[in-house]
Design a protein around this motif. Structure first.
Motif, PDB file in Angstrom:
ATOM      1  N   ARG A 143       0.860  -1.180   0.000  1.00 58.04           N
ATOM      2  CA  ARG A 143       0.000   0.000   0.000  1.00 58.04           C
ATOM      3  C   ARG A 143       0.897   1.231   0.000  1.00 58.04           C
ATOM      4  NH1 ARG A 143      -4.681  -0.594  -1.746  1.00 58.04           N
ATOM      5  NH2 ARG A 143      -5.836   0.667  -0.231  1.00 58.04           N
ATOM      6  N   VAL A 144       0.582   2.196  -0.855  1.00 61.06           N
ATOM      7  CA  VAL A 144       1.445   3.361  -1.031  1.00 61.06           C
ATOM      8  C   VAL A 144       1.703   4.063   0.293  1.00 61.06           C
ATOM      9  CG1 VAL A 144       1.591   5.648  -2.091  1.00 61.06           C
ATOM     10  CG2 VAL A 144       0.807   3.692  -3.447  1.00 61.06           C
ATOM     11  N   LYS A 145       0.683   4.146   1.163  1.00 55.89           N
ATOM     12  CA  LYS A 145       0.845   4.869   2.423  1.00 55.89           C
ATOM     13  C   LYS A 145       1.852   4.207   3.354  1.00 55.89           C
ATOM     14  CE  LYS A 145      -3.136   2.655   4.677  1.00 55.89           C
ATOM     15  NZ  LYS A 145      -4.459   2.910   5.319  1.00 55.89           N
ATOM     16  N   HIS A 146       2.155   2.925   3.114  1.00 55.60           N
ATOM     17  CA  HIS A 146       3.105   2.210   3.964  1.00 55.60           C
ATOM     18  C   HIS A 146       4.469   2.044   3.307  1.00 55.60           C
ATOM     19  CE1 HIS A 146      -0.696   0.205   5.802  1.00 55.60           C
ATOM     20  NE2 HIS A 146      -0.393   1.317   6.440  1.00 55.60           N
ATOM     21  N   MET A 147       4.625   2.510   2.072  1.00 55.63           N
ATOM     22  CA  MET A 147       5.880   2.338   1.353  1.00 55.63           C
ATOM     23  C   MET A 147       6.773   3.565   1.508  1.00 55.63           C
ATOM     24  SD  MET A 147       4.366   0.527  -2.115  1.00 55.63           S
ATOM     25  CE  MET A 147       5.971   0.181  -2.861  1.00 55.63           C
ATOM     26  N   ARG A 168      -1.949   1.992  -8.395  1.00 58.39           N
ATOM     27  CA  ARG A 168      -3.330   1.681  -8.758  1.00 58.39           C
ATOM     28  C   ARG A 168      -4.093   1.367  -7.491  1.00 58.39           C
ATOM     29  NH1 ARG A 168      -4.612  -3.637 -12.215  1.00 58.39           N
ATOM     30  NH2 ARG A 168      -5.116  -4.522 -10.168  1.00 58.39           N
ATOM     31  N   GLN A 169      -5.190   2.060  -7.276  1.00 54.74           N
ATOM     32  CA  GLN A 169      -6.003   1.870  -6.074  1.00 54.74           C
ATOM     33  C   GLN A 169      -5.143   1.929  -4.809  1.00 54.74           C
ATOM     34  OE1 GLN A 169      -7.955  -1.883  -7.482  1.00 54.74           O
ATOM     35  NE2 GLN A 169      -9.852  -0.785  -6.980  1.00 54.74           N
ATOM     36  N   LYS A 170      -4.239   2.901  -4.810  1.00 54.46           N
ATOM     37  CA  LYS A 170      -3.379   3.188  -3.658  1.00 54.46           C
ATOM     38  C   LYS A 170      -2.396   2.066  -3.342  1.00 54.46           C
ATOM     39  CE  LYS A 170      -6.876   6.230  -1.638  1.00 54.46           C
ATOM     40  NZ  LYS A 170      -7.707   6.545  -0.452  1.00 54.46           N
ATOM     41  N   SER A 171      -2.079   1.246  -4.330  1.00 57.66           N
ATOM     42  CA  SER A 171      -1.042   0.218  -4.205  1.00 57.66           C
ATOM     43  C   SER A 171      -0.007   0.425  -5.298  1.00 57.66           C
ATOM     44  CB  SER A 171      -1.644  -1.185  -4.315  1.00 57.66           C
ATOM     45  OG  SER A 171      -2.471  -1.475  -3.207  1.00 57.66           O
ATOM     46  N   ARG A 172       1.187  -0.105  -5.077  1.00 59.92           N
ATOM     47  CA  ARG A 172       2.263   0.043  -6.052  1.00 59.92           C
ATOM     48  C   ARG A 172       3.147  -1.195  -6.010  1.00 59.92           C
ATOM     49  NH1 ARG A 172       4.165   4.720  -8.248  1.00 59.92           N
ATOM     50  NH2 ARG A 172       3.322   6.023  -6.574  1.00 59.92           N
TER      51      ARG A 172
END
Length: 375
Positions: A143-147, A168-172
């Protein structure tokens, strides 16, 4: 034909709640991004960090992968994957492995749910680079917020090529290839801590152990209070982590036998390493367990617990309540559960309900230590 749907996945035996999910957008993005590679290398795919089976079962059902090798650090994840696989008719599609050579030998494709811990990522990346195929491609999603960019740096330490895909959908997805093989992993790490004993307490930790080899602040506050715990022939360190409590009890009570239990494979290895490093390995038995599920009712005299209050980044009391309930089941009448918790969590009421009469043993502005006695 299998009956697979992400919506059918369950978290059990892990805590289930409306705001806790068995799959996320990262699972879907990983499977979509790596799809062609999974299909081409269907007999050599490795999955690391699958939460409850979405990656492993998705690779099998949607991309035809066979003989998948899977590593999950939490035992609850392993049990959930097995249950979900049975429901989907995919029980024969995979095998569980420790994080070791057998997991990764010759693997051309690795799907990785990025861990929150950089130390965990470092150990995982080293193991992949050391044992997988020289042509391996690693698809690491989160999840982008955790990366963080530090994750790119760690992957770059172990792989020559690292690239980031579009979100995409806040994932990378980070894609890594061309392994850089080094001789030593650097794990377990070790630290020494002054806890008022004649010699420093040596803590050791593998990468996925929560808190590493640090001395948790709540545990530090709990340790001296344990001098008032009841006399016992055996004690349980529930959720042992790096083994601090088990080692401390063994060092301060030379006649005591201790069972250190945790659902994390990394924590179990760390607890064992800490016990041995402090010369008390002969009195500490380390067990990987889902709470205390392998232990009989009314069998324990003394249990010590510093419960987690996060689940996958969400503040949630479910895991603590599960541990309290199992402690209440396993304690014999008159047995004690010593618990330290952040004072704002107000655990005294559920402890009284799930274990027995609960009194405060110590308190400061941040932490509360309680003693619950099984009636």
């Amino acid at each position: 034909m299998t009956d697979f749907s992400f919506d059918n996945l369950r978290r059990a035996p892990d805590v289930e709640a409306p705001n806790l999910f068995a799959f996320d957008a990262t699972d879907r993005l990983l499977l979509d991004t790596a799809g062609a590679g999974i299909t081409a290398d269907r007999d050599g795919v490795v999955v690391i960090g699958d939460h409850y089976g979405a990656l492993t079962l998705g690779a099998a059902a949607l991309h035809g992968a066979r003989s998948l090798r899977t590593h999950q650090d939490p035992l609850s994840g392993e049990l959930a994957l097995a249950a979900n696989a049975q429901t989907a008719g995919l029980a024969a599609a995979f095998s569980h492995h420790p994080l070791d050579e057998a997991l990764l030998t010759g693997a051309p494709t690795v799907l990785l749910q990025l861990p929150r811990s950089l130390a965990a990522l470092d150990e995982i990346a080293w193991t992949i680079a050391r044992y997988a195929s020289p042509d391996v491609t690693v698809f690491a999603g989160g999840r982008v917020k955790h990366m963080t960019t530090a994750m790119n740096g760690i992957l770059g330490r172990h792989f020559t090529t690292v690239s980031a895909g579009l979100a995409r959908q806040k994932s990378r997805i980070l894609t890594a290839s061309v392994p850089v093989v080094t001789a030593a992993s650097g794990f377990p790490v070790a630290e020494q801590h002054d806890v008022g004993l004649p010699a420093p307490l040596v803590l050791k930790a593998f990468g996925s152990t929560f808190g590493g080899a640090k001395l948790d602040a709540g545990t530090r506050y709990l340790l001296p209070a344990l001098s008032a715990a009841r006399a016992a022939g055996q004690a349980i360190d529930l959720g042992s982590g790096n083994g601090t409590i088990a080692a401390y009890l063994a060092l301060t009570r030379p006649a005591l036998k201790i069972v250190a239990t945790d659902q994390s494979a990394s924590a179990v290895a760390s607890s064992r390493a800490t016990a041995d490093a402090n010369g008390v390995g002969d009195r500490i038995t380390v067990v990987r367990d889902d709470a205390l599920s392998s232990m009989p009712d009314s069998s324990a005299e003394l249990i010590v617990l510093n419960p987690p209050f996060h689940m996958e980044g969400t503040v949630h009391s479910g895991i603590a309540l599960k541990l309290f309930a199992d402690a209440g089941r396993v304690l014999q009448p008159g047995g004690e559960l010593w618990t330290v918790w952040n004072s704002h969590l107000q655990y005294r009421t559920p402890l009284t309900s799930l274990v027995g009469p609960t009194r405060q043993a110590a308190r400061n502005p941040k932490f509360t230590v309680t003693v619950s006695t099984r009636s």
